[in-house]
Design a protein around this motif. Structure first.
Motif, short mmCIF file in Angstrom:
data_model
loop_
_atom_site.label_atom_id
_atom_site.label_comp_id
_atom_site.label_asym_id
_atom_site.label_seq_id
_atom_site.Cartn_x
_atom_site.Cartn_y
_atom_site.Cartn_z
N THR A 188 -3.10 14.83 17.15
CA THR A 188 -3.49 14.07 18.34
C THR A 188 -2.45 14.10 19.44
OG1 THR A 188 -2.52 12.00 17.55
CG2 THR A 188 -4.82 12.43 16.93
N GLY A 189 -1.20 14.37 19.07
CA GLY A 189 -0.11 14.35 20.04
C GLY A 189 0.52 12.97 20.19
N THR A 190 0.03 11.98 19.45
CA THR A 190 0.59 10.63 19.50
C THR A 190 0.79 10.10 18.09
OG1 THR A 190 -1.57 9.56 19.59
CG2 THR A 190 -0.55 10.09 21.69
N ALA A 191 1.72 9.16 17.95
CA ALA A 191 1.94 8.51 16.66
C ALA A 191 0.75 7.60 16.35
CB ALA A 191 3.24 7.70 16.70
N LEU A 192 0.43 7.49 15.07
CA LEU A 192 -0.70 6.68 14.63
C LEU A 192 -0.28 5.72 13.54
CD1 LEU A 192 -3.40 9.49 14.27
CD2 LEU A 192 -3.05 7.95 16.21
N SER A 193 -1.16 4.78 13.26
CA SER A 193 -0.99 3.87 12.13
C SER A 193 -2.08 4.18 11.12
CB SER A 193 -1.13 2.43 12.61
OG SER A 193 -1.03 1.55 11.53
N VAL A 194 -1.71 4.22 9.86
CA VAL A 194 -2.66 4.48 8.79
C VAL A 194 -2.61 3.32 7.81
CG1 VAL A 194 -3.21 5.98 6.83
CG2 VAL A 194 -2.44 6.98 8.97
N VAL A 195 -3.79 2.85 7.41
CA VAL A 195 -3.90 1.86 6.35
C VAL A 195 -4.67 2.50 5.22
CG1 VAL A 195 -4.77 -0.40 5.68
CG2 VAL A 195 -3.87 -0.06 7.98
N LEU A 196 -4.07 2.54 4.04
CA LEU A 196 -4.68 3.11 2.85
C LEU A 196 -4.86 1.99 1.83
CD1 LEU A 196 -5.60 5.36 0.88
CD2 LEU A 196 -3.17 5.78 0.42
N GLY A 197 -6.08 1.80 1.37
CA GLY A 197 -6.35 0.77 0.38
C GLY A 197 -6.94 1.36 -0.89
N LEU A 198 -6.60 0.76 -2.02
CA LEU A 198 -7.17 1.13 -3.31
C LEU A 198 -7.85 -0.11 -3.87
CD1 LEU A 198 -7.52 3.12 -5.72
CD2 LEU A 198 -5.39 2.14 -6.63
N MET A 199 -9.16 -0.02 -4.08
CA MET A 199 -9.92 -1.13 -4.65
C MET A 199 -10.22 -0.82 -6.10
SD MET A 199 -10.24 -1.00 -1.27
CE MET A 199 -11.44 0.22 -0.90
N SER A 200 -9.99 -1.82 -6.97
CA SER A 200 -10.17 -1.66 -8.41
C SER A 200 -11.14 -2.70 -8.92
CB SER A 200 -8.81 -1.81 -9.11
OG SER A 200 -7.92 -0.82 -8.66
N PRO A 201 -11.64 -2.53 -10.15
CA PRO A 201 -12.56 -3.52 -10.72
C PRO A 201 -11.96 -4.92 -10.74
CG PRO A 201 -12.47 -1.56 -12.10
CD PRO A 201 -11.40 -1.42 -11.06
N GLY A 202 -12.83 -5.91 -10.68
CA GLY A 202 -12.39 -7.30 -10.74
C GLY A 202 -11.83 -7.81 -9.42
N GLY A 203 -12.11 -7.11 -8.32
CA GLY A 203 -11.63 -7.56 -7.01
C GLY A 203 -10.16 -7.30 -6.76
N ARG A 204 -9.52 -6.52 -7.61
CA ARG A 204 -8.11 -6.20 -7.41
C ARG A 204 -7.99 -5.10 -6.37
NH1 ARG A 204 -4.51 -7.54 -11.57
NH2 ARG A 204 -3.40 -5.61 -11.14
N SER A 205 -7.02 -5.24 -5.46
CA SER A 205 -6.80 -4.21 -4.47
C SER A 205 -5.34 -4.19 -4.05
CB SER A 205 -7.70 -4.41 -3.25
OG SER A 205 -7.37 -5.59 -2.58
N VAL A 206 -4.94 -3.06 -3.51
CA VAL A 206 -3.60 -2.90 -2.95
C VAL A 206 -3.77 -2.08 -1.68
CG1 VAL A 206 -3.10 -0.82 -4.30
CG2 VAL A 206 -1.22 -2.18 -3.41
N ARG A 207 -2.93 -2.38 -0.68
CA ARG A 207 -3.02 -1.63 0.56
C ARG A 207 -1.62 -1.40 1.11
NH1 ARG A 207 -5.88 -4.84 5.55
NH2 ARG A 207 -4.00 -6.02 5.83
N VAL A 208 -1.46 -0.24 1.76
CA VAL A 208 -0.19 0.11 2.37
C VAL A 208 -0.43 0.57 3.81
CG1 VAL A 208 0.94 0.77 0.21
CG2 VAL A 208 -0.26 2.50 1.53
N HIS A 209 0.60 0.42 4.62
CA HIS A 209 0.59 0.91 5.99
C HIS A 209 1.56 2.09 6.05
CE1 HIS A 209 -1.51 -2.59 7.74
NE2 HIS A 209 -1.00 -3.18 6.68
#
Length: 129
Positions: free
Chosen positions: A56-77
């Motif tokens: 793109t020519g510009t810096a971006l922000s990325v959010v990556l999430g992992l959803m697991s059974p039982g409503g468990r999740s983790v996310r990183v920027h």
């Protein structure tokens, strides 16, 4: 942009446990982002991973999430610098619960620090799921 090392069954040097990837389609945006998001498992560990290029020519922000059974999740920027070199963003590894298909990873690309419009959303579910 293909997930390096192939799909299921690849191993790393010194590791006999196969690395298994469940990846969604390779996507691209008109702005110049290419991405493929996967759920990755090795033994009893599981994590989310996205392979991407930012032309793109510009810096971006990325959010990556992992959803697991039982409503468990983790996310990183992840900060994504401007440039066309392939790169990777990963969530921390965690104990796997259930089968590989019970987990889902989703990545969203937006302007730096999440300001600006959503430019691309990529998920780990293969077409037809």
């Amino acid at each position: 942009m293909h997930a390096p090392g192939g799909r299921a069954g690849s191993t790393s040097a010194g590791t006999s446990t196969p690395l298994v990837l469940r990846c969604g389609p390779e996507l691209s945006s008109p702005e110049g982002i290419e991405a493929q998001t996967c759920v990755v498992a090795r033994g009893e560990e599981i994590w989310g991973r996205t392979y991407y290029r930012n032309a793109t020519g510009t810096a971006l922000s990325v959010v990556l999430g992992l959803m697991s059974p039982g409503g468990r999740s983790v996310r990183v920027h992840c900060a994504v610098e401007a440039g066309d070199e392939p790169a990777v963003c990963e969530t921390p590894r965690r104990a796997r619960r259930g089968e590989l298909g019970d987990h889902e990873a989703v990545t969203e690309f937006a302007g730096r620090a999440g300001h600006g419009p959503l430019l691309l959303r990529s998920g780990s579910n293969p077409p037809g799921d």
